[in-house]
Design a protein around this motif. Structure first.
Motif, mmCIF file in Angstrom:
data_model
loop_
_atom_site.group_PDB
_atom_site.id
_atom_site.type_symbol
_atom_site.label_atom_id
_atom_site.label_comp_id
_atom_site.label_asym_id
_atom_site.label_seq_id
_atom_site.Cartn_x
_atom_site.Cartn_y
_atom_site.Cartn_z
ATOM 1 N N SER A 271 0.820 -1.218 0.000
ATOM 2 C CA SER A 271 0.000 0.000 0.000
ATOM 3 C C SER A 271 0.853 1.266 0.000
ATOM 4 C CB SER A 271 -0.937 -0.002 1.208
ATOM 5 O OG SER A 271 -0.187 -0.093 2.416
ATOM 6 N N LEU A 272 1.987 1.235 0.685
ATOM 7 C CA LEU A 272 2.825 2.435 0.747
ATOM 8 C C LEU A 272 3.379 2.784 -0.629
ATOM 9 C CD1 LEU A 272 3.882 4.519 2.738
ATOM 10 C CD2 LEU A 272 5.914 3.112 3.066
ATOM 11 N N LEU A 273 3.813 1.770 -1.379
ATOM 12 C CA LEU A 273 4.335 2.009 -2.722
ATOM 13 C C LEU A 273 3.248 2.542 -3.641
ATOM 14 C CD1 LEU A 273 6.955 1.720 -4.343
ATOM 15 C CD2 LEU A 273 6.236 -0.581 -4.976
ATOM 16 N N ILE A 274 2.049 1.981 -3.540
ATOM 17 C CA ILE A 274 0.928 2.457 -4.356
ATOM 18 C C ILE A 274 0.530 3.875 -3.950
ATOM 19 C CG2 ILE A 274 -1.525 2.075 -4.837
ATOM 20 C CD1 ILE A 274 -1.027 -0.858 -4.831
ATOM 21 N N PHE A 275 0.646 4.183 -2.672
ATOM 22 C CA PHE A 275 0.302 5.535 -2.207
ATOM 23 C C PHE A 275 1.169 6.585 -2.901
ATOM 24 C CE2 PHE A 275 1.247 9.101 0.629
ATOM 25 C CZ PHE A 275 -0.021 9.586 0.878
ATOM 26 N N PHE A 276 2.468 6.354 -2.957
ATOM 27 C CA PHE A 276 3.363 7.344 -3.563
ATOM 28 C C PHE A 276 3.154 7.427 -5.083
ATOM 29 C CE2 PHE A 276 5.851 6.601 0.380
ATOM 30 C CZ PHE A 276 5.879 7.910 0.823
ATOM 31 N N SER A 277 2.961 6.287 -5.741
ATOM 32 C CA SER A 277 2.721 6.332 -7.187
ATOM 33 C C SER A 277 1.387 7.000 -7.494
ATOM 34 C CB SER A 277 2.769 4.915 -7.776
ATOM 35 O OG SER A 277 1.791 4.092 -7.178
ATOM 36 N N ASN A 278 0.387 6.788 -6.642
ATOM 37 C CA ASN A 278 -0.913 7.449 -6.826
ATOM 38 C C ASN A 278 -0.777 8.949 -6.610
ATOM 39 O OD1 ASN A 278 -4.036 7.292 -6.868
ATOM 40 N ND2 ASN A 278 -3.588 8.399 -4.990
ATOM 41 N N LEU A 279 0.050 9.347 -5.652
ATOM 42 C CA LEU A 279 0.254 10.772 -5.386
ATOM 43 C C LEU A 279 0.859 11.465 -6.603
ATOM 44 C CD1 LEU A 279 -0.179 12.719 -3.018
ATOM 45 C CD2 LEU A 279 2.206 12.326 -2.371
ATOM 46 N N VAL A 280 1.753 10.768 -7.308
ATOM 47 C CA VAL A 280 2.347 11.318 -8.531
ATOM 48 C C VAL A 280 1.257 11.588 -9.565
ATOM 49 C CG1 VAL A 280 3.854 10.788 -10.486
ATOM 50 C CG2 VAL A 280 4.595 10.257 -8.165
ATOM 51 N N ILE A 281 0.310 10.665 -9.722
ATOM 52 C CA ILE A 281 -0.777 10.839 -10.703
ATOM 53 C C ILE A 281 -1.669 12.020 -10.319
ATOM 54 C CG2 ILE A 281 -2.943 9.798 -11.454
ATOM 55 C CD1 ILE A 281 -1.621 7.264 -11.899
ATOM 56 N N VAL A 282 -2.032 12.100 -9.044
ATOM 57 C CA VAL A 282 -2.935 13.176 -8.597
ATOM 58 C C VAL A 282 -2.293 14.547 -8.822
ATOM 59 C CG1 VAL A 282 -4.074 14.182 -6.588
ATOM 60 C CG2 VAL A 282 -4.113 11.705 -6.933
ATOM 61 N N ILE A 283 -1.024 14.673 -8.440
ATOM 62 C CA ILE A 283 -0.324 15.959 -8.624
ATOM 63 C C ILE A 283 -0.222 16.293 -10.110
ATOM 64 C CG2 ILE A 283 1.903 17.123 -8.367
ATOM 65 C CD1 ILE A 283 2.272 15.548 -5.751
ATOM 66 N N SER A 284 0.096 15.277 -10.936
ATOM 67 C CA SER A 284 0.210 15.507 -12.377
ATOM 68 C C SER A 284 -1.126 15.912 -12.989
ATOM 69 C CB SER A 284 0.732 14.227 -13.049
ATOM 70 O OG SER A 284 0.806 14.390 -14.439
ATOM 71 N N ALA A 285 -2.216 15.277 -12.534
ATOM 72 C CA ALA A 285 -3.545 15.610 -13.060
ATOM 73 C C ALA A 285 -3.903 17.067 -12.762
ATOM 74 C CB ALA A 285 -4.588 14.674 -12.461
ATOM 75 N N PHE A 286 -3.677 17.495 -11.536
ATOM 76 C CA PHE A 286 -3.963 18.891 -11.181
ATOM 77 C C PHE A 286 -3.084 19.846 -12.001
ATOM 78 C CE2 PHE A 286 -6.123 17.099 -7.545
ATOM 79 C CZ PHE A 286 -7.121 18.024 -7.276
ATOM 80 N N ASN A 287 -1.824 19.482 -12.186
ATOM 81 C CA ASN A 287 -0.915 20.312 -12.984
ATOM 82 C C ASN A 287 -1.421 20.460 -14.412
ATOM 83 O OD1 ASN A 287 1.926 21.414 -13.805
ATOM 84 N ND2 ASN A 287 1.581 19.673 -15.154
ATOM 85 N N ASP A 288 -1.843 19.351 -15.026
ATOM 86 C CA ASP A 288 -2.253 19.392 -16.434
ATOM 87 C C ASP A 288 -3.533 20.189 -16.638
ATOM 88 O OD1 ASP A 288 -0.075 17.839 -16.766
ATOM 89 O OD2 ASP A 288 -1.108 16.089 -17.590
#
Length: 589
Positions: A271-288
């Motif tokens: 879960s910890l690894l998925i948490f960080f990879s998911n955080l990358v997607i969320v930040i990227s989505a808001f950026n785009d």
């Protein structure tokens, strides 16, 4: 869109002509330059440089009916002929509510713009190929393992991402299908409406207790209706809700942070690894989204973020698959071992039965041998004593000295008989199958002294010279009774197979950490067939005066020496004699 011209606020749809004068450095005259147009919603372009047509994308028209939209993002080339050159763009857009220029065209030399364009194409091609292959792999895995819903969810998510990737940036869909219509290309583009619900489906398959099934169903309904409206409604109408839909998708995406945070709190697997990879997607989505609506001027990063996420998820899923395969292999090996164990158990039980049967038979033979030994070795001395008592009883004229001599002789015979009884009891102990080594330090001379007293009559019978050349101070560390019985057996054999007027010599030496007692005789020696099986099986032969076998046997002697981590070795020659070497680990070690 949003520009005011002659007092009128322009909308995103319509047609227009743009003109820009570009001033080049004088050194650029004669140099090949290019213009790179980024993908947009679906306009048509006509590009002129100094009134010379240098490129056309789609078909420009003044209405929706007489224009042909396109999503191609491509390059146009021209040579700088003078410092001031006029760029004219004729543009028509009746298919996207947000207007034409989402991003400004990019101007540079042919060398630079070609390099950047090829690099971007290579990146997009790599992203598409990698994500597409990952999607096919996980879908094919689901086909063969229907219970694993995470493979289905992840496979569909990857394929949807790959279809979206080939419709943005370099728009590779036109490289694969040059004649594809704008409506079909647009339908593949807006598949991004389904990405978040597919992503939530995947996360729910991993952590069903940390996400609400009802909330995910609601998100599916809303996103599905948005996708259907975007595909089937006229594009200029369908794109009106695009901005609001993107904001809604960001809200749905935020729910993933909530669920994965719960999984991390409960320490779910990976879960910890998925948490960080998911955080990358969320930040990227808001950026785009902020970048698309010109709130920030940052590059579009979603494709890279999703690739990073998919790569991490692929590693995690591969780890799960590998673990599943490993578990299956382990279970298979355990089953094989269980079957082998059952077979071995059957074989072992059968072998144990045979061994017990053999032990019973050996015990029975030992009983017979024991009785024979008792009858043989006690009958003679008892008969001798009986004869002496008869002489004493019948011969009245015997002198006092003669009477005392007979009594003394009877006493010696009785003492020898008692020693034989003790020896027979030791034999019973050795052959019972239960034997404990009791180590002690003892003087070998004391042990040999008891033995030579027992053998005196046998030695006198054959007139054998017995020499003990072992130093008095020698001390052994072993089981004294076992060593005594081994030496008894070897000395008895030396007497049994010796010639009349022969000799027996005991010697001692130390070699390589062993204390060695040597028993040598001048007897008949051993033939080759006896040598080969001397320590393998019981060898029973009569002596030079037809003596019966007496002792623990050389096979058992050898086994008893192995219990001491020692050995018995021998040298023998027919007609010359035999030497036995009893090697005991040195007590100095």
């Amino acid at each position: 869109e949003g520009q005011e011209v002659n007092g009128r606020l322009l909308q995103g749809t319509g047609y227009a002509t743009y003109k820009a004068t570009i001033v080049f450095p004088e050194s650029s005259i004669g140099t090949l330059f290019g213009l790179k147009f980024s993908t947009t919603g679906g306009p048509a372009y006509k590009i002129f440089m100094n009134e010379t047509l240098i490129g056309e994308f789609g078909k420009v028209g003044t209405s929706k009916d007489n224009m042909i939209p396109t999503r191609i993002a491509d390059l146009v080339w021209f040579t700088v002929t003078k410092q001031r050159m006029d760029l004219i763009l004729q543009i028509s857009n009746f298919h996207h509510a947000s207007g034409t220029f989402w991003y400004p065209p990019y101007l540079n030399t042919y060398k630079q713009i070609s390099f950047q364009s090829k690099r971007k194409q290579a990146v997009d091609a790599f992203l598409f190929g990698s994500i597409f292959i990952m999607g096919l792999y996980h879908l094919s895995f689901y086909i063969y393992r229907r219970k694993d819903k995470s493979s289905l969810a992840f496979g569909l998510f990857c394929l949807s991402i790959s279809l979206h990737v080939i419709n943005i940036n370099e728009v590779f869909i036109y490289s694969f299908f040059p004649d594809i219509t704008y409506q079909v290309a647009h339908g593949l583009l807006v598949i991004f409406y389904l990405l978040v619900p597919l992503y939530l489906f995947f996360l729910y398959s991993l952590y069903p207790n940390d996400f609400s099934k009802r909330i995910i169903q609601i998100i599916w309904v809303i996103s599905g209706l948005e996708y259907l409206f975007a595909v089937f409604a006229p594009t200029e109408i369908g794109t009106i809700i695009e901005g609001k839909s993107l904001l809604l998708l960001l809200l749905f995406l935020s729910y993933t942070v909530f669920g994965i945070t719960r999984a991390v709190y409960k320490r779910r697997n990976e879960s910890l690894l998925i948490f960080f990879s998911n955080l990358v997607i969320v930040i990227s989505a808001f950026n785009d989204v902020l970048s698309m609506y010109n709130f920030v001027r940052t590059p579009i990063t979603m494709s890279y973020a999703i690739f990073t996420f998919i790569l991490i998820q692929s590693i995690i899923l591969s780890k799960h698959f590998s673990k599943a395969y490993t578990d299956v292999e382990d279970l298979s090996e355990k089953l094989t071992r269980t079957n082998e164990s059952l077979e071995l158990t059957v074989e072992l039980r059968t072998s144990q039965f045979r061994e017990e049967k053999q032990k019973a038979e050996e015990a029975n033979l030992w009983k017979d041998k024991f009785i024979t030994l008792v009858s043989h070795d006690l009958r003679s001395p008892l008969s001798s004593i009986l004869g002496l008592m008869t002489v004493l009883e019948e011969e009245e004229k015997l002198s006092r000295d003669e009477q005392l001599g007979f009594i003394q002789q009877s006493k010696v015979i009785l003492l020898n008989s008692i020693s034989n009884v003790r020896h027979l009891l030791n034999l019973s102990r050795f052959n019972s199958g239960i034997l404990t080594i009791e180590y002690s330090d003892f003087e070998i001379q004391s042990t040999l002294r008891d033995l030579t007293d027992d053998f005196q009559m046998e030695l006198e019978r054959k007139n054998i010279l017995f020499e003990n050349l072992i130093p008095k101070e020698i001390i052994l560390t072993a089981d004294e009774k076992i060593i005594q019985e081994i030496l008894r057996n070897l000395i008895l054999n030396a007497i049994k197979f010796n010639k009349e007027n022969g000799s027996i010599v005991l010697e001692y030496k130390e070699v390589f950490g062993f204390q060695i007692i040597i028993v040598s005789d001048t007897g008949v020696g051993m033939p080759d067939f006896v040598k080969k099986k001397l320590f393998v099986s019981e060898v029973s032969t009569t002596g030079t005066l037809e003596e019966m076998g007496f002792g623990v046997g050389l096979k058992l002697c050898n086994e008893l020496m192995h219990l001491h981590r020692g050995t018995i070795e021998f040298e023998s020659m027919e007609g010359v004699g035999t030497k036995f070497f009893v090697k005991i680990p040195s007590n100095k070690n």
